[in-house]
Scaffold this motif. Structure first.
Motif, PDB file in Angstrom:
ATOM      1  N   LEU A   1      50.788 127.821 -15.330  1.00 13.26           N
ATOM      2  CA  LEU A   1      52.304 128.090 -15.066  1.00 13.26           C
ATOM      3  C   LEU A   1      53.031 127.045 -16.301  1.00 13.26           C
ATOM      4  O   LEU A   1      52.934 125.794 -15.835  1.00 13.26           O
ATOM      5  CB  LEU A   1      52.780 127.827 -13.797  1.00 13.26           C
ATOM      6  N   VAL A   2      53.325 127.567 -17.249  1.00 11.40           N
ATOM      7  CA  VAL A   2      53.898 126.736 -18.343  1.00 11.40           C
ATOM      8  C   VAL A   2      55.255 126.937 -18.874  1.00 11.40           C
ATOM      9  O   VAL A   2      55.859 127.985 -18.820  1.00 11.40           O
ATOM     10  CB  VAL A   2      52.888 126.840 -19.762  1.00 11.40           C
ATOM     11  N   MET A   3      56.180 125.850 -19.586  1.00 15.86           N
ATOM     12  CA  MET A   3      57.416 126.384 -19.795  1.00 15.86           C
ATOM     13  C   MET A   3      57.377 125.757 -21.356  1.00 15.86           C
ATOM     14  O   MET A   3      56.773 124.781 -21.845  1.00 15.86           O
ATOM     15  CB  MET A   3      58.199 125.070 -18.758  1.00 15.86           C
ATOM     16  N   ASN A   4      58.452 126.413 -22.167  1.00 19.40           N
ATOM     17  CA  ASN A   4      58.610 125.967 -23.504  1.00 19.40           C
ATOM     18  C   ASN A   4      59.084 124.387 -23.522  1.00 19.40           C
ATOM     19  O   ASN A   4      59.983 124.047 -22.756  1.00 19.40           O
ATOM     20  CB  ASN A   4      59.746 127.000 -24.007  1.00 19.40           C
ATOM     21  N   GLN A   5      58.614 123.585 -24.283  1.00 20.54           N
ATOM     22  CA  GLN A   5      59.016 122.251 -24.419  1.00 20.54           C
ATOM     23  C   GLN A   5      60.600 121.986 -24.894  1.00 20.54           C
ATOM     24  O   GLN A   5      61.145 121.263 -24.258  1.00 20.54           O
ATOM     25  CB  GLN A   5      57.967 121.315 -25.193  1.00 20.54           C
ATOM     26  N   ARG A   6      60.646 122.799 -25.792  1.00 19.40           N
ATOM     27  CA  ARG A   6      62.172 122.666 -26.082  1.00 19.40           C
ATOM     28  C   ARG A   6      63.053 123.094 -25.126  1.00 19.40           C
ATOM     29  O   ARG A   6      64.276 122.594 -25.181  1.00 19.40           O
ATOM     30  CB  ARG A   6      62.322 123.458 -27.534  1.00 19.40           C
ATOM     31  N   SER A   7      62.918 124.026 -24.307  1.00 20.71           N
ATOM     32  CA  SER A   7      63.812 124.663 -23.318  1.00 20.71           C
ATOM     33  C   SER A   7      64.087 123.480 -22.246  1.00 20.71           C
ATOM     34  O   SER A   7      65.064 123.122 -21.734  1.00 20.71           O
ATOM     35  CB  SER A   7      63.393 125.923 -22.531  1.00 20.71           C
ATOM     36  N   TYR A   8      62.960 122.903 -22.288  1.00 24.98           N
ATOM     37  CA  TYR A   8      63.123 121.588 -21.222  1.00 24.98           C
ATOM     38  C   TYR A   8      63.741 120.460 -21.886  1.00 24.98           C
ATOM     39  O   TYR A   8      64.566 119.676 -21.315  1.00 24.98           O
ATOM     40  CB  TYR A   8      61.287 120.987 -20.825  1.00 24.98           C
ATOM     41  N   ASP A   9      63.345 120.287 -23.084  1.00 23.70           N
ATOM     42  CA  ASP A   9      63.864 118.899 -23.639  1.00 23.70           C
ATOM     43  C   ASP A   9      65.622 119.143 -23.816  1.00 23.70           C
ATOM     44  O   ASP A   9      66.121 117.947 -23.901  1.00 23.70           O
ATOM     45  CB  ASP A   9      63.444 118.788 -25.043  1.00 23.70           C
ATOM     46  N   LYS A  10      66.175 120.281 -23.919  1.00 26.90           N
ATOM     47  CA  LYS A  10      67.551 120.329 -24.093  1.00 26.90           C
ATOM     48  C   LYS A  10      68.127 120.364 -22.923  1.00 26.90           C
ATOM     49  O   LYS A  10      69.669 120.125 -22.746  1.00 26.90           O
ATOM     50  CB  LYS A  10      67.835 121.722 -24.933  1.00 26.90           C
ATOM     51  N   MET A  11      67.588 120.189 -21.724  1.00 26.69           N
ATOM     52  CA  MET A  11      68.256 120.051 -20.532  1.00 26.69           C
ATOM     53  C   MET A  11      68.544 118.526 -20.457  1.00 26.69           C
ATOM     54  O   MET A  11      68.115 117.853 -20.886  1.00 26.69           O
ATOM     55  CB  MET A  11      67.184 120.226 -19.240  1.00 26.69           C
ATOM     56  N   SER A  12      69.612 118.305 -19.616  1.00 28.78           N
ATOM     57  CA  SER A  12      70.195 117.016 -19.109  1.00 28.78           C
ATOM     58  C   SER A  12      69.167 116.525 -18.269  1.00 28.78           C
ATOM     59  O   SER A  12      68.382 117.229 -17.528  1.00 28.78           O
ATOM     60  CB  SER A  12      71.661 117.430 -18.544  1.00 28.78           C
ATOM     61  N   PRO A  13      68.934 115.092 -18.302  1.00 27.06           N
ATOM     62  CA  PRO A  13      68.145 114.439 -17.547  1.00 27.06           C
ATOM     63  C   PRO A  13      68.091 114.832 -15.693  1.00 27.06           C
ATOM     64  O   PRO A  13      67.083 114.764 -15.295  1.00 27.06           O
ATOM     65  CB  PRO A  13      68.520 112.919 -17.563  1.00 27.06           C
ATOM     66  N   ASP A  14      69.357 115.036 -15.488  1.00 32.34           N
ATOM     67  CA  ASP A  14      69.326 115.563 -14.011  1.00 32.34           C
ATOM     68  C   ASP A  14      68.832 116.818 -13.620  1.00 32.34           C
ATOM     69  O   ASP A  14      68.180 117.161 -12.595  1.00 32.34           O
ATOM     70  CB  ASP A  14      70.802 115.252 -13.378  1.00 32.34           C
ATOM     71  N   VAL A  15      68.898 117.803 -14.706  1.00 30.02           N
ATOM     72  CA  VAL A  15      68.426 119.090 -14.643  1.00 30.02           C
ATOM     73  C   VAL A  15      66.907 118.983 -14.801  1.00 30.02           C
ATOM     74  O   VAL A  15      66.031 119.793 -14.176  1.00 30.02           O
ATOM     75  CB  VAL A  15      68.846 119.983 -15.673  1.00 30.02           C
ATOM     76  N   GLN A  16      66.620 118.212 -15.705  1.00 28.33           N
ATOM     77  CA  GLN A  16      65.089 118.150 -15.731  1.00 28.33           C
ATOM     78  C   GLN A  16      64.395 117.548 -14.436  1.00 28.33           C
ATOM     79  O   GLN A  16      63.171 117.934 -14.333  1.00 28.33           O
ATOM     80  CB  GLN A  16      64.869 116.877 -17.230  1.00 28.33           C
ATOM     81  N   LYS A  17      65.010 116.625 -13.885  1.00 28.84           N
ATOM     82  CA  LYS A  17      64.361 115.982 -12.645  1.00 28.84           C
ATOM     83  C   LYS A  17      64.335 117.042 -11.699  1.00 28.84           C
ATOM     84  O   LYS A  17      63.307 117.271 -10.885  1.00 28.84           O
ATOM     85  CB  LYS A  17      65.584 115.059 -12.035  1.00 28.84           C
ATOM     86  N   VAL A  18      65.115 118.300 -11.678  1.00 25.80           N
ATOM     87  CA  VAL A  18      64.794 119.375 -10.568  1.00 25.80           C
ATOM     88  C   VAL A  18      63.744 120.040 -11.222  1.00 25.80           C
ATOM     89  O   VAL A  18      62.933 120.454 -10.218  1.00 25.80           O
ATOM     90  CB  VAL A  18      66.075 120.239 -10.918  1.00 25.80           C
ATOM     91  N   ILE A  19      63.362 120.336 -12.301  1.00 22.67           N
ATOM     92  CA  ILE A  19      62.206 120.866 -12.753  1.00 22.67           C
ATOM     93  C   ILE A  19      61.117 120.166 -12.404  1.00 22.67           C
ATOM     94  O   ILE A  19      60.151 120.510 -11.947  1.00 22.67           O
ATOM     95  CB  ILE A  19      62.082 121.004 -14.208  1.00 22.67           C
ATOM     96  N   ASP A  20      61.144 118.625 -12.853  1.00 22.19           N
ATOM     97  CA  ASP A  20      59.831 117.767 -12.585  1.00 22.19           C
ATOM     98  C   ASP A  20      59.570 117.897 -10.913  1.00 22.19           C
ATOM     99  O   ASP A  20      58.385 117.958 -10.599  1.00 22.19           O
ATOM    100  CB  ASP A  20      60.161 116.421 -13.104  1.00 22.19           C
ATOM    101  N   ASP A  21      60.819 117.909  -9.954  1.00 22.17           N
ATOM    102  CA  ASP A  21      60.478 117.765  -8.739  1.00 22.17           C
ATOM    103  C   ASP A  21      59.800 118.930  -7.979  1.00 22.17           C
ATOM    104  O   ASP A  21      59.335 119.122  -6.975  1.00 22.17           O
ATOM    105  CB  ASP A  21      61.852 117.256  -7.895  1.00 22.17           C
TER     106      ASP A  21
END
Length: 345
Positions: A247-267
């Protein structure tokens, strides 16, 4: 201070205190992630996993993440292209199989070798650990969210049970991947490769005698009606094979997220997610077996000594894979040894 001034200050303070909540609501569903996969929308993988997971992402991000489903390759292309579609940004998230593009993701393919599976939950944890330790960089341009497997494959046949090497001689079987096909060929079966849709036709008209698949796919293709016997390894033995999933995600889609939204993905990714998907597949497996039992089909046991004999026959396939990993600049022996250590733990 006049009452007017006091009221004005209180109103200003109230507005300031309300600003975060207002911003949160204003930013709701500001990020749309397109999830692309090859199964139909009615498949349990979408209803039992993708949809609940998407709802959790939305709730945890206070509505900022909206995952849109595109099943059945609705964004175009074929299943082997899903990883590239993710890397290129055609979709934001994809669920795919490394074996769709043989030798491209060799660490991720390792658990698809013969006899590298216990149940789906345990083997998924092993695969995620293996990727964390050895697979860095294998999915360049993508953020990896989870790796997992299904449960071990069984032999579903139109005729009698397969409980010995002699029973495999000349048996026409559809193989699920290249390595398993090599193993079945070495044991004396006549192996064919074609899509599962053609497999159904092949079983119906007698072109093939059976297939090697986990129970979880039985209901979708009505294998319980197309076959009469299922042969499974003895309890405690390793499964014949499993396929691996990413299950993979485009890196640019992740990078453009704000840190708090990135944390949701990470969690909501990583080891916990891999284990969760594996557990889900074990539930799919149990249901598939119940369908076979309800049909009244024979379920036979492949003795542990036969499985040990077949594992010995599969050793050259493992040795060739070690060399393939070595040729890619990896430590093939270390990767395979670590996988076996984790499976046996």
């Amino acid at each position: 201070m006049t009452n007017f001034t006091r009221r004005s200050m209180m109103a200003t303070m109230g507005a300031a205190l309300a600003t975060p909540a207002l911003l949160s609501r204003a930013n709701a569903a500001e990020i749309t992630l397109r999830l692309h996969h090859f199964l139909p929308a009615v498949a349990p993988m979408q209803s039992k996993f993708f949809e609940p997971w998407a709802a959790e992402l939305k709730e945890a991000s206070n509505g900022a993440i909206d995952v849109q489903m595109f099943p059945s390759m609705q964004l175009g292309g074929k299943p082997p292209q899903l990883a590239d579609q993710t890397r290129q940004g055609i979709c934001d998230i994809a669920w795919t199989l490394p074996v769709y593009t043989p030798d491209r993701f060799p660490v991720a393919e390792t658990m698809a070798l013969p006899f590298m599976v216990k149940n789906a939950e345990k083997t998924s944890v092993v695969m995620q650990t293996l990727m964390d330790e050895f697979g860095e960089g294998e999915y360049s341009g993508m953020k990896t969210l989870a790796f997992h497997t299904h449960d071990g494959g069984k032999l579903h046949t139109r005729g009698g049970p397969v409980t010995s090497t002699a029973d495999l001689q000349g048996l026409k079987l559809r193989a699920p991947n290249q390595a398993t096909g090599e193993m079945l060929t070495a044991l004396g079966a006549e192996v064919v490769f074609f899509p599962v849709t053609e497999m159904v036709v092949g079983l119906s008209n007698g072109v093939i005698d059976g297939c090697c698949l986990p129970y979880e796919v039985v209901p979708a293709f009505k294998l319980q009606e197309l076959t009469s016997t299922t042969s499974q390894p003895a309890a405690g033995s390793r499964g014949l094979y499993c396929n691996t999933f990413s299950l993979v995600m485009n890196q640019r889609s992740y990078d453009k997220m704000s840190p708090d939204v990135q944390k949701v993905i990470d969690d909501h990714s990583g080891m916990a997610l891999s284990q969760r998907i594996g557990k889900q597949f074990d539930e799919f497996e149990a249901f598939g077996k119940s369908v076979v039992e309800k049909q009244g089909n024979t379920i036979a046991e492949i003795p542990a000594e036969t499985i040990a004999e077949w594992q010995e026959k599969a050793m050259p396939i493992h040795e060739a894979w070690v060399q393939k990993l070595n040729d890619r600049g990896l430590d093939g022996a270390a990767i395979l040894a670590r996988a076996n250590e984790l499976l046996d733990a």
